[in-house]
Design an enzyme around this catalytic site. Structure first.
Site, mmCIF file in Angstrom:
data_model
loop_
_atom_site.group_PDB
_atom_site.id
_atom_site.type_symbol
_atom_site.label_atom_id
_atom_site.label_comp_id
_atom_site.label_asym_id
_atom_site.label_seq_id
_atom_site.Cartn_x
_atom_site.Cartn_y
_atom_site.Cartn_z
ATOM 1 N N LEU A 1 2.317 9.725 -9.444
ATOM 2 C CA LEU A 1 3.004 9.933 -8.172
ATOM 3 C C LEU A 1 4.522 9.780 -8.329
ATOM 4 C CD1 LEU A 1 2.574 10.276 -5.039
ATOM 5 C CD2 LEU A 1 2.530 7.798 -4.878
ATOM 6 N N GLN B 1 4.009 -38.144 -5.564
ATOM 7 C CA GLN B 1 3.961 -37.375 -4.301
ATOM 8 C C GLN B 1 4.629 -36.016 -4.444
ATOM 9 O OE1 GLN B 1 5.388 -39.678 -0.990
ATOM 10 N NE2 GLN B 1 3.404 -40.657 -0.720
ATOM 11 N N ILE C 1 3.955 5.970 -15.223
ATOM 12 C CA ILE C 1 2.555 6.351 -15.068
ATOM 13 C C ILE C 1 1.676 5.460 -15.945
ATOM 14 C CG2 ILE C 1 0.899 8.260 -15.111
ATOM 15 C CD1 ILE C 1 3.381 8.418 -13.054
ATOM 16 N N PHE D 1 -2.869 7.957 -12.289
ATOM 17 C CA PHE D 1 -2.364 8.371 -10.970
ATOM 18 C C PHE D 1 -0.881 8.667 -11.149
ATOM 19 C CE2 PHE D 1 -0.676 6.829 -6.743
ATOM 20 C CZ PHE D 1 -1.481 7.572 -5.880
ATOM 21 N N GLU E 1 8.456 9.446 -9.588
ATOM 22 C CA GLU E 1 9.351 10.266 -10.410
ATOM 23 C C GLU E 1 10.627 9.466 -10.660
ATOM 24 O OE1 GLU E 1 9.976 14.082 -8.615
ATOM 25 O OE2 GLU E 1 7.820 14.469 -8.479
ATOM 26 N N PRO E 2 11.447 9.921 -11.621
ATOM 27 C CA PRO E 2 12.671 9.162 -11.903
ATOM 28 C C PRO E 2 13.522 8.950 -10.640
ATOM 29 C CG PRO E 2 12.303 10.788 -13.623
ATOM 30 C CD PRO E 2 11.243 11.022 -12.592
ATOM 31 N N GLU F 1 9.728 -4.623 -0.633
ATOM 32 C CA GLU F 1 10.627 -4.085 0.407
ATOM 33 C C GLU F 1 9.976 -2.893 1.114
ATOM 34 O OE1 GLU F 1 11.351 -4.874 -2.687
ATOM 35 O OE2 GLU F 1 12.717 -6.557 -2.402
ATOM 36 N N SER G 1 10.014 4.778 -4.336
ATOM 37 C CA SER G 1 9.677 4.283 -2.999
ATOM 38 C C SER G 1 9.601 5.430 -1.999
ATOM 39 C CB SER G 1 10.734 3.276 -2.531
ATOM 40 O OG SER G 1 10.691 2.134 -3.340
ATOM 41 N N GLU H 1 3.014 0.165 -6.857
ATOM 42 C CA GLU H 1 2.226 0.549 -5.672
ATOM 43 C C GLU H 1 2.923 0.134 -4.371
ATOM 44 O OE1 GLU H 1 -2.110 0.277 -5.924
ATOM 45 O OE2 GLU H 1 -1.847 0.173 -8.091
HETATM 46 N N1 COS Z 1 -2.711 7.130 5.594
HETATM 47 C C1 COS Z 1 -2.769 8.395 6.071
HETATM 48 N N2 COS Z 1 -1.686 9.109 6.436
HETATM 49 C C2 COS Z 1 -0.487 8.511 6.315
HETATM 50 C C3 COS Z 1 -0.341 7.190 5.832
HETATM 51 C C4 COS Z 1 -1.521 6.487 5.461
HETATM 52 N N3 COS Z 1 -1.466 5.246 4.995
HETATM 53 N N4 COS Z 1 0.975 6.865 5.828
HETATM 54 C C5 COS Z 1 1.633 7.927 6.302
HETATM 55 N N5 COS Z 1 0.749 8.924 6.596
HETATM 56 C C6 COS Z 1 1.056 10.235 7.171
HETATM 57 C C7 COS Z 1 1.863 10.087 8.448
HETATM 58 O O1 COS Z 1 1.004 9.922 9.559
HETATM 59 C C8 COS Z 1 2.610 11.390 8.510
HETATM 60 O O2 COS Z 1 1.738 12.395 8.984
HETATM 61 P P1 COS Z 1 2.272 13.608 9.917
HETATM 62 O O3 COS Z 1 3.219 14.395 9.060
HETATM 63 O O4 COS Z 1 1.034 14.362 10.238
HETATM 64 O O5 COS Z 1 2.947 12.969 11.085
HETATM 65 C C9 COS Z 1 2.902 11.689 7.042
HETATM 66 O O6 COS Z 1 1.916 10.972 6.286
HETATM 67 C C10 COS Z 1 4.283 11.254 6.621
HETATM 68 O O7 COS Z 1 4.375 9.869 6.890
HETATM 69 P P2 COS Z 1 5.765 9.118 7.066
HETATM 70 O O8 COS Z 1 6.633 9.869 8.020
HETATM 71 O O9 COS Z 1 5.490 7.686 7.342
HETATM 72 O O10 COS Z 1 6.408 9.322 5.599
HETATM 73 P P3 COS Z 1 7.613 8.644 4.933
HETATM 74 O O11 COS Z 1 8.198 9.577 3.949
HETATM 75 O O12 COS Z 1 8.554 8.061 5.941
HETATM 76 O O13 COS Z 1 6.836 7.475 4.115
HETATM 77 C C11 COS Z 1 6.581 5.339 2.990
HETATM 78 C C12 COS Z 1 7.409 6.318 3.831
HETATM 79 C C13 COS Z 1 7.568 4.253 2.617
HETATM 80 C C14 COS Z 1 5.449 4.735 3.814
HETATM 81 C C15 COS Z 1 5.964 5.997 1.729
HETATM 82 O O14 COS Z 1 6.902 6.818 1.094
HETATM 83 C C16 COS Z 1 5.457 4.962 0.730
HETATM 84 O O15 COS Z 1 4.386 4.387 0.870
HETATM 85 N N6 COS Z 1 6.256 4.703 -0.330
HETATM 86 C C17 COS Z 1 5.894 3.810 -1.410
HETATM 87 C C18 COS Z 1 5.179 4.587 -2.430
HETATM 88 C C19 COS Z 1 4.579 3.796 -3.499
HETATM 89 O O16 COS Z 1 3.741 2.958 -3.263
HETATM 90 N N7 COS Z 1 5.020 4.094 -4.726
HETATM 91 C C20 COS Z 1 4.448 3.542 -5.873
HETATM 92 C C21 COS Z 1 3.681 4.616 -6.574
HETATM 93 S S1 COS Z 1 2.118 4.180 -7.132
HETATM 94 S S2 COS Z 1 2.397 3.003 -8.622
#
Ligand code: COS
Length: 384
Positions: free
Chosen positions: A132, A284, A164, A130, A134-135, A372, A139, A368
């Site tokens: 997702l 204890q 990755i 998976f 990038e440098p 924070e 978050s 994931e």
């Molecule tokens: N399921 C479905 N849709 C989702 C969703 C979810 N869990 N979370 C957000 N969305 C949708 C929102 O509804 C929004 O849709 P619309 O554009 O139609 O309104 C869109 O996606 C954007 O959402 P949001 O505005 O919340 O985006 P942000 O950029 O503010 O997201 C977080 C912020 C922090 C939630 C997100 O970037 C995140 O989860 N970051 C962590 C990533 C991560 O886990 N990285 C590790 C990589 S894997 S090892």
């Protein structure tokens, strides 16, 4: 023997209890916590073994594509991760990555894409990843820079992905890139990219405190056919979030497995170690610790299996998955630290179970979605 009374909770069906019992027997015979220094080879062997035994069928959804059920069953994935993590972090990793790496295909792949990838993932003959982060965008996913421009019936990917898991050994990567339909989260597309696609290279292998295959990928003029788009162009962000809603809960389950193992080790030590004419468990101060550890484990389990059960009922679990991941990973770190303290000097000896757990748990509080980020997600949901 770990506490398994939670299996009586109403979150589970008969088939879950059977699955847990069968996996417990199988893993006692087939999974050891000790692995050789060639982590790539160990991981390939584990995927092969898990595939041959049929456990990877739970990592994909759809019976027609080799899945155990018609849809991904979050509770089964959690039980598998918890049970495997109790014995080996690497075995848990090998299982989990087959699910995370192929999750987007299960959730929104076409029939053709599912046929091409999922049966091989379920058999353990293809390794999934998976891609997702990038440098400069871990978050903040919507800030990703890796681009996918359209050119003569294909997309051309340029940029980098990092952290990755399975990078370097994967047969394919689910890659998220900025395709530009709109700014931010609405302009990202998901692709399935074979590892041997020209223009995709492993730029760097990254060593870890608890080793598993990890790499930085580079995409240079990497042409990907249009039929490799997963779901709709521009929907990649949502696809990534939906995948994480499943697998964040399963990270909580893995943390729970580590914590249960630490608890077992702590109990063994507390009952057998004698000092000042009594067992460690008679103090204890030890009992207070054990009570706190047991309660932390139960709270984590309740949150984890609540999120898993709710998702299996078809509910959105963004908030519940974030709570489970935060509480279970942070709680497991505390439980493991307390167990290590009870083991004293032996606790910091390389390859002792508590020493291994101490290294293995750390990354789960980061990947994931760091703790924070989970706090941010929970706060947004409660403020909504
Ligand atoms: N399921 C479905 N849709 C989702 C969703 C979810 N869990 N979370 C957000 N969305 C949708 C929102 O509804 C929004 O849709 P619309 O554009 O139609 O309104 C869109 O996606 C954007 O959402 P949001 O505005 O919340 O985006 P942000 O950029 O503010 O997201 C977080 C912020 C922090 C939630 C997100 O970037 C995140 O989860 N970051 C962590 C990533 C991560 O886990 N990285 C590790 C990589 S894997 S090892």
């Amino acid at each position: 023997m770990s506490d398994s009374t939670y299996l009586d909770w109403p979150f589970f069906d008969v088939r879950h209890r059977q699955l847990a019992a069968e996996l417990e027997n199988w893993s006692a015979q087939n999974i050891s916590g000790h692995h050789g220094s060639d982590t790539d080879a160990e991981c390939r062997t584990l995927v092969d073994r898990l595939g041959k035994a049929g456990w990877l069928t739970h990592a994909v959804g759809g019976r027609a594509y080799g899945g155990a059920q018609d849809a991904i069953d979050t509770r089964s994935i959690c039980l598998l991760r918890e049970t495997l993590a109790r014995r080996s972090g690497l075995a848990d990793f090998a299982f989990a990555m087959q699910g995370l790496g192929s999750g987007a295909i299960t959730l929104c792949g076409s029939d053709e894409q599912k046929r091409a990838y999922l049966p091989r993932v379920a058999a353990g003959t293809a390794i999934a990843a998976f891609a997702l982060s990038e440098p400069d965008s871990g978050s903040d996913v919507a800030a990703m820079a890796c681009s996918a421009r359209q050119e003569a019936g294909a997309y051309v990917l340029d940029g980098e992905k990092t952290w990755i898991s399975n990078g370097g050994i994967a047969d394919f990567y689910v890659v998220f890139a900025r395709s530009g339909e709109a700014p931010g989260a609405r302009g990202i597309t998901a692709f399935v990219v074979d590892a041997d696609t020209p223009g995709l290279e492993i730029a760097e292998r990254i060593p870890l405190i608890a080793p598993h295959p990890l790499a930085r990928l580079s995409f240079r003029n990497c042409r990907v056919a249009r039929d490799r788009v997963l779901g709709e162009p521009g929907q990649g962000f949502k696809i990534a979030m939906q995948t994480l809603d499943i697998f964040r809960t399963s990270v909580a389950a893995a943390a729970l497995g580590f914590a249960r193992r630490a608890m077992d080790e702590a109990l063994m030590r507390a009952k057998s170690r004698r000092m000042f004419n009594q067992a460690l468990a008679d103090f204890q101060i030890t009992q207070t610790k054990l009570a706190q550890m047991a309660t932390t484990i139960d709270s984590s389990a309740l949150l984890t299996y609540r999120a898993a059960w709710l998702r299996d009922q078809g509910k959105t679990v963004t908030r519940e998955a974030a709570m489970a991941k935060m509480v279970a990973t942070e709680g497991a770190q505390q439980v493991i630290d307390a167990a290590l303290q009870m083991w004293g000097g032996l606790g910091v000896v390389s390859e002792q179970p508590v020493e291994r757990l101490y290294r293995e748990i750390r990354a789960l509080r980061i990947y994931e979605g760091a703790t924070e980020v989970q706090q941010l997600i929970i706060a947004r949901e409660v403020l909504r």
